[in-house]
Design a protein around this motif. Structure first.
Motif, PDB file in Angstrom:
ATOM      1  N   ALA A  59       0.779  -1.189   0.071  1.00 14.35           N
ATOM      2  CA  ALA A  59       0.087   0.050  -0.105  1.00 14.35           C
ATOM      3  C   ALA A  59       0.921   1.245   0.014  1.00 14.35           C
ATOM      4  CB  ALA A  59      -0.906   0.125   1.237  1.00 14.35           C
ATOM      5  N   VAL A  60       1.728   1.210   0.775  1.00 14.01           N
ATOM      6  CA  VAL A  60       3.062   2.445   0.764  1.00 14.01           C
ATOM      7  C   VAL A  60       3.468   2.565  -0.624  1.00 14.01           C
ATOM      8  CG1 VAL A  60       5.025   3.378   1.705  1.00 14.01           C
ATOM      9  CG2 VAL A  60       3.501   2.313   3.238  1.00 14.01           C
ATOM     10  N   ALA A  61       3.860   1.475  -1.251  1.00 10.38           N
ATOM     11  CA  ALA A  61       4.535   1.609  -2.843  1.00 10.38           C
ATOM     12  C   ALA A  61       3.346   2.111  -3.603  1.00 10.38           C
ATOM     13  CB  ALA A  61       5.001   0.287  -2.871  1.00 10.38           C
ATOM     14  N   ALA A  62       2.136   1.816  -3.454  1.00  7.81           N
ATOM     15  CA  ALA A  62       1.036   2.075  -4.444  1.00  7.81           C
ATOM     16  C   ALA A  62       0.882   3.604  -4.250  1.00  7.81           C
ATOM     17  CB  ALA A  62      -0.121   1.229  -4.178  1.00  7.81           C
ATOM     18  N   ALA A  63       0.646   3.964  -2.996  1.00  7.77           N
ATOM     19  CA  ALA A  63       0.461   5.434  -2.615  1.00  7.77           C
ATOM     20  C   ALA A  63       1.507   6.293  -3.158  1.00  7.77           C
ATOM     21  CB  ALA A  63       0.247   5.476  -1.138  1.00  7.77           C
ATOM     22  N   GLY A  64       2.738   5.763  -3.211  1.00 10.64           N
ATOM     23  CA  GLY A  64       3.919   6.703  -3.940  1.00 10.64           C
ATOM     24  C   GLY A  64       3.930   6.598  -5.174  1.00 10.64           C
ATOM     25  N   GLY A  65       3.017   5.831  -6.064  1.00  9.57           N
ATOM     26  CA  GLY A  65       2.927   5.734  -7.482  1.00  9.57           C
ATOM     27  C   GLY A  65       1.618   6.152  -7.971  1.00  9.57           C
ATOM     28  N   ASP A  66       1.032   5.307  -8.579  1.00 12.64           N
ATOM     29  CA  ASP A  66      -0.348   5.683  -9.578  1.00 12.64           C
ATOM     30  C   ASP A  66      -1.661   5.539  -8.266  1.00 12.64           C
ATOM     31  OD1 ASP A  66      -0.935   2.790  -9.057  1.00 12.64           O
ATOM     32  OD2 ASP A  66      -0.947   2.548 -11.269  1.00 12.64           O
ATOM     33  N   LYS A  67      -1.326   5.483  -6.945  1.00 12.80           N
ATOM     34  CA  LYS A  67      -2.503   5.223  -5.946  1.00 12.80           C
ATOM     35  C   LYS A  67      -3.532   4.195  -6.115  1.00 12.80           C
ATOM     36  CE  LYS A  67      -1.537   9.910  -4.502  1.00 12.80           C
ATOM     37  NZ  LYS A  67      -0.062   9.782  -4.222  1.00 12.80           N
ATOM     38  N   VAL A  68      -3.039   3.126  -6.899  1.00 16.51           N
ATOM     39  CA  VAL A  68      -3.772   1.872  -6.991  1.00 16.51           C
ATOM     40  C   VAL A  68      -2.881   0.717  -6.542  1.00 16.51           C
ATOM     41  CG1 VAL A  68      -4.935   0.407  -8.646  1.00 16.51           C
ATOM     42  CG2 VAL A  68      -5.185   2.847  -8.967  1.00 16.51           C
ATOM     43  N   LEU A  69      -3.646  -0.315  -5.660  1.00 23.48           N
ATOM     44  CA  LEU A  69      -3.042  -1.272  -5.187  1.00 23.48           C
ATOM     45  C   LEU A  69      -3.339  -2.443  -5.954  1.00 23.48           C
ATOM     46  CD1 LEU A  69      -1.138  -2.707  -2.881  1.00 23.48           C
ATOM     47  CD2 LEU A  69      -3.048  -2.703  -1.575  1.00 23.48           C
ATOM     48  N   PRO A  70      -2.691  -2.954  -6.703  1.00 28.63           N
ATOM     49  CA  PRO A  70      -2.806  -4.336  -7.407  1.00 28.63           C
ATOM     50  C   PRO A  70      -2.307  -5.533  -6.831  1.00 28.63           C
ATOM     51  CG  PRO A  70      -0.968  -3.346  -8.538  1.00 28.63           C
ATOM     52  CD  PRO A  70      -1.206  -2.282  -7.242  1.00 28.63           C
ATOM     53  N   LEU A  71      -3.350  -6.497  -6.593  1.00 32.64           N
ATOM     54  CA  LEU A  71      -2.646  -7.794  -5.922  1.00 32.64           C
ATOM     55  C   LEU A  71      -3.097  -9.142  -6.825  1.00 32.64           C
ATOM     56  CD1 LEU A  71      -4.038  -6.785  -2.491  1.00 32.64           C
ATOM     57  CD2 LEU A  71      -1.757  -6.500  -3.122  1.00 32.64           C
ATOM     58  N   LYS A  72      -2.143  -9.982  -6.510  1.00 34.76           N
ATOM     59  CA  LYS A  72      -2.487 -11.327  -7.076  1.00 34.76           C
ATOM     60  C   LYS A  72      -2.520 -12.290  -6.024  1.00 34.76           C
ATOM     61  CE  LYS A  72      -0.278 -14.844  -9.956  1.00 34.76           C
ATOM     62  NZ  LYS A  72       0.935 -15.223 -10.729  1.00 34.76           N
ATOM     63  N   VAL A  73      -3.500 -13.189  -5.840  1.00 32.58           N
ATOM     64  CA  VAL A  73      -3.662 -14.139  -4.735  1.00 32.58           C
ATOM     65  C   VAL A  73      -3.656 -15.455  -5.836  1.00 32.58           C
ATOM     66  CG1 VAL A  73      -5.136 -15.372  -3.253  1.00 32.58           C
ATOM     67  CG2 VAL A  73      -5.261 -12.827  -3.406  1.00 32.58           C
ATOM     68  N   ASP A  74      -2.957 -16.489  -5.086  1.00 32.23           N
ATOM     69  CA  ASP A  74      -2.683 -17.782  -5.857  1.00 32.23           C
ATOM     70  C   ASP A  74      -1.880 -18.546  -4.802  1.00 32.23           C
ATOM     71  OD1 ASP A  74       0.038 -16.908  -5.821  1.00 32.23           O
ATOM     72  OD2 ASP A  74       0.558 -17.428  -7.628  1.00 32.23           O
ATOM     73  N   SER A  75      -1.800 -19.890  -5.149  1.00 34.40           N
ATOM     74  CA  SER A  75      -1.300 -20.942  -4.460  1.00 34.40           C
ATOM     75  C   SER A  75       0.459 -21.177  -4.732  1.00 34.40           C
ATOM     76  CB  SER A  75      -1.715 -22.260  -4.622  1.00 34.40           C
ATOM     77  OG  SER A  75      -1.238 -23.125  -3.754  1.00 34.40           O
ATOM     78  N   PRO A  76       1.177 -20.865  -3.868  1.00 35.71           N
ATOM     79  CA  PRO A  76       2.507 -21.267  -4.379  1.00 35.71           C
ATOM     80  C   PRO A  76       2.912 -22.648  -4.972  1.00 35.71           C
ATOM     81  CG  PRO A  76       2.444 -20.971  -2.012  1.00 35.71           C
ATOM     82  CD  PRO A  76       1.282 -20.756  -2.702  1.00 35.71           C
ATOM     83  N   VAL A  77       2.112 -23.652  -4.519  1.00 34.69           N
ATOM     84  CA  VAL A  77       2.469 -25.004  -4.759  1.00 34.69           C
ATOM     85  C   VAL A  77       1.030 -25.492  -5.475  1.00 34.69           C
ATOM     86  CG1 VAL A  77       3.077 -27.247  -3.975  1.00 34.69           C
ATOM     87  CG2 VAL A  77       4.346 -24.991  -3.138  1.00 34.69           C
ATOM     88  N   ASN A  78       1.311 -26.314  -6.431  1.00 29.95           N
ATOM     89  CA  ASN A  78       0.090 -26.919  -7.096  1.00 29.95           C
ATOM     90  C   ASN A  78      -0.145 -28.188  -6.222  1.00 29.95           C
ATOM     91  OD1 ASN A  78      -1.748 -28.535  -8.600  1.00 29.95           O
ATOM     92  ND2 ASN A  78      -1.176 -27.936 -10.267  1.00 29.95           N
ATOM     93  N   VAL A  79      -1.204 -28.283  -5.224  1.00 38.00           N
ATOM     94  CA  VAL A  79      -1.521 -29.418  -4.373  1.00 38.00           C
ATOM     95  C   VAL A  79      -2.574 -30.442  -5.156  1.00 38.00           C
ATOM     96  CG1 VAL A  79      -0.678 -28.425  -2.411  1.00 38.00           C
ATOM     97  CG2 VAL A  79      -2.998 -28.003  -2.934  1.00 38.00           C
ATOM     98  N   GLY A  80      -2.943 -30.136  -6.345  1.00 43.13           N
ATOM     99  CA  GLY A  80      -3.800 -31.089  -7.004  1.00 43.13           C
ATOM    100  C   GLY A  80      -5.204 -30.581  -6.870  1.00 43.13           C
ATOM    101  N   ALA A  81      -6.017 -31.609  -7.074  1.00 45.14           N
ATOM    102  CA  ALA A  81      -7.695 -31.382  -7.232  1.00 45.14           C
ATOM    103  C   ALA A  81      -8.241 -30.515  -5.900  1.00 45.14           C
ATOM    104  CB  ALA A  81      -8.274 -32.739  -7.587  1.00 45.14           C
ATOM    105  N   ASN A  82      -7.871 -30.919  -4.877  1.00 47.72           N
ATOM    106  CA  ASN A  82      -8.616 -30.302  -3.612  1.00 47.72           C
ATOM    107  C   ASN A  82      -8.026 -29.089  -3.331  1.00 47.72           C
ATOM    108  OD1 ASN A  82     -10.756 -32.362  -3.581  1.00 47.72           O
ATOM    109  ND2 ASN A  82      -9.313 -33.666  -2.533  1.00 47.72           N
ATOM    110  N   GLY A  83      -6.905 -28.751  -3.927  1.00 48.57           N
ATOM    111  CA  GLY A  83      -6.279 -27.293  -3.577  1.00 48.57           C
ATOM    112  C   GLY A  83      -6.741 -26.088  -3.752  1.00 48.57           C
ATOM    113  N   TRP A  84      -7.958 -25.932  -3.657  1.00 48.19           N
ATOM    114  CA  TRP A  84      -8.718 -24.804  -4.183  1.00 48.19           C
ATOM    115  C   TRP A  84      -9.493 -23.877  -3.265  1.00 48.19           C
ATOM    116  CZ3 TRP A  84     -14.035 -24.678  -3.543  1.00 48.19           C
ATOM    117  CH2 TRP A  84     -14.537 -25.898  -3.464  1.00 48.19           C
ATOM    118  N   VAL A  85      -9.500 -22.735  -3.418  1.00 51.03           N
ATOM    119  CA  VAL A  85     -10.589 -21.974  -2.467  1.00 51.03           C
ATOM    120  C   VAL A  85     -11.021 -20.858  -3.440  1.00 51.03           C
ATOM    121  CG1 VAL A  85      -8.603 -20.399  -1.856  1.00 51.03           C
ATOM    122  CG2 VAL A  85     -10.504 -20.533  -0.475  1.00 51.03           C
TER     123      VAL A  85
END
Length: 135
Positions: free
Chosen positions: A89-115
């Protein structure tokens, strides 16, 4: 990703209404359904660019990650989670004032690794929130 079990989501928050120096920022997400609770992790990362739209973003056009802000073990549906994203947020506030985020899983755990997390179309209690403290 159409072949395996990789999953990702992008979201962004407009910080242009913040009228001071950001002292803290917390992302709140609500899992609305989960494959296998407490068996895999997710992470949130700061995207390198906020120059995308919800309708224009595809798997292949998601901007690169500039830094990982945190990870957590995915709990059960209905268990809210919060994560400190102050540095992003601090970095975004010093730039274009938009906080872009990505949510993912660092490891593929198969068919049940979803949310599924609540989106802006969800009821208010399930939407993603960004709580910002400033002075």
């Amino acid at each position: 990703d159409g072949v395996g079990y990789a999953r990702q989501a992008a979201l962004k928050f407009d910080l242009s209404g913040i009228g001071g120096t950001i002292a803290g920022a917390t992302l709140a997400l609500m899992p609305t359904s989960v494959g296998a609770a407490n068996t895999f992790s997710n992470r949130v990362s700061l995207l390198a660019s906020s120059a995308w739209t919800e309708t224009g973003l595809t798997w292949n056009t998601v901007p690169g990650v500039s830094s990982v802000l945190g990870t957590w073990v995915v709990g059960a549906a209905g268990q809210p989670l919060t994560l400190d994203v102050t540095s992003g947020a601090v970095a975004a506030a010093g730039g274009d004032k938009v906080l872009p985020l990505k949510v993912d899983s660092p490891v593929n755990v198969g068919a049940n690794g979803w949310v599924n997390y609540g989106s802006r179309e969800a009821t208010a209690a399930n939407r993603p929130w960004l709580y910002v403290g400033y002075h």
